[in-house]
Enzyme design. Sequence first.
Site, mmCIF file in Angstrom:
data_model
loop_
_atom_site.group_PDB
_atom_site.id
_atom_site.type_symbol
_atom_site.label_atom_id
_atom_site.label_comp_id
_atom_site.label_asym_id
_atom_site.label_seq_id
_atom_site.Cartn_x
_atom_site.Cartn_y
_atom_site.Cartn_z
ATOM 1 N N TYR A 141 0.824 -1.212 0.000
ATOM 2 C CA TYR A 141 0.000 0.000 0.000
ATOM 3 C C TYR A 141 0.860 1.266 0.000
ATOM 4 C CZ TYR A 141 -4.700 -1.895 0.786
ATOM 5 O OH TYR A 141 -5.921 -2.505 0.643
ATOM 6 N N LYS A 187 3.170 -15.385 1.899
ATOM 7 C CA LYS A 187 3.334 -16.088 0.628
ATOM 8 C C LYS A 187 4.833 -16.353 0.474
ATOM 9 C CE LYS A 187 1.626 -17.667 -3.280
ATOM 10 N NZ LYS A 187 0.671 -18.787 -3.361
ATOM 11 N N ASP A 219 -3.147 -18.054 0.079
ATOM 12 C CA ASP A 219 -4.182 -18.713 -0.738
ATOM 13 C C ASP A 219 -4.880 -19.804 0.074
ATOM 14 O OD1 ASP A 219 -1.734 -20.002 -0.769
ATOM 15 O OD2 ASP A 219 -1.817 -20.610 -2.870
ATOM 16 N N ASP A 243 -6.394 -7.044 3.895
ATOM 17 C CA ASP A 243 -7.509 -6.369 3.223
ATOM 18 C C ASP A 243 -8.419 -7.422 2.593
ATOM 19 O OD1 ASP A 243 -9.021 -4.244 2.029
ATOM 20 O OD2 ASP A 243 -8.039 -4.752 0.135
ATOM 21 N N ASP A 247 -12.333 -9.158 4.209
ATOM 22 C CA ASP A 247 -13.618 -9.165 3.494
ATOM 23 C C ASP A 247 -14.214 -10.570 3.471
ATOM 24 O OD1 ASP A 247 -13.583 -6.439 2.934
ATOM 25 O OD2 ASP A 247 -14.288 -6.723 0.884
#
Length: 365
Positions: A141, A187, A219, A243, A247
């Site tokens: 970000y 990751k 993942d 982020d 959700d």
Amino acid sequence: MNKKIALLPGDGIGPEVTDSAVKVITTVAESFNMSLEFKEALIGGASFEKYDSPLTDETLQTCYNSDAVFLGAVGGPKWESLPHHLKPEAALLKLRKELGLFANIRPAKIYNALINSSTLKKEVLEGTDFIVLRELTGGIYFGQPRGFDKDRGWNTMEYSYGEVERIARMAFKLAAERRNKITSVDKANVLEVSQFWRNIVHEVHKDFPEVELNNMYVDNAAMQIVRNPKQFDVLLTSNLFGDILSDIAGMITGSLGMLPSASIGNKYALYEPVHGSAPDIAGQGKSNPLAAISSAAMMFNYSFHMSKASELMEESIERTLAAGYRTPDISSEGSILVSTEQMTTCVIENFNEIFNEQALGVFTL
Ligand code: IPM
Ligand code: MG
């Protein structure tokens, strides 16, 4: 006790859910004999319209002078085509950075009364109670260089040792107050920055041997949240991964309209519902104020250290839902459809009821 709250209602449904939260906050403060000062300021599209900037120095100053910041939501189609730095979202990112809000706490807890409104099966959901702890002021970000030209676009995912260490430390402290379990998401099979993250989390772990630490690729984490959410206690993530995963976690509660959040730094703190500005339903009394009210409950807990007040607020929400009241986003067959304002009134009535019950309980003991 006197506390100053900076109020940033923002855009779309932001002002109406902020209004609801303020009503509840005021009731709670009165019951607990604390005085509050609210100072309202513009942010996002609302600020852009007036000052050609989504975040002015004046608004920032109001935040610097506060004990806590309460934000509604920012954004809307009207400002989507503006250049990046003028978009309402840029205000939120700048605010996080300027106030040093490096830790974002997003609880994913199932309210019993809503167990049937999620798209996930009841058996999968029952007993789910975890938090996503998202690093909020670093990573892709904010990494440099960033940009795009005619042929290429680029961003940089970057973390310093200190940035990873402080969020990891907070994760271990939070886990120690909960069920002693951290799942650190990365990751590391592909990204160097993730290997770096993983190494530091293991370093910090040495100071908290009683906490169990697992590493999980992002993942797989996305899949595990919907497969078996009960396995998680604290999910520690970088900015981008958090982020996305928060959700997904939002759907566990049945609606994004239910999810609160706290963004915390060393000096300042900001509370906001996870949902966006929902311009399509703004001003129609249809928005769900519960995420905002629940964010206010987090404010009482983390900023004012009033865990009892916070618990009673959560209980008031639970009781309101148990009585069948629903805004359209969470309504189902047999439930009682109510407006934003009616939902807010119900929560307040339940709060007063619970508060009086508890007070009586104390006196008759
Ligand atoms: C969130 C939002 C923000 C983010 C946007 C609005 C900038 O999606 O708080 O999750 O990406 O952090
Ligand atoms: Mg998001």
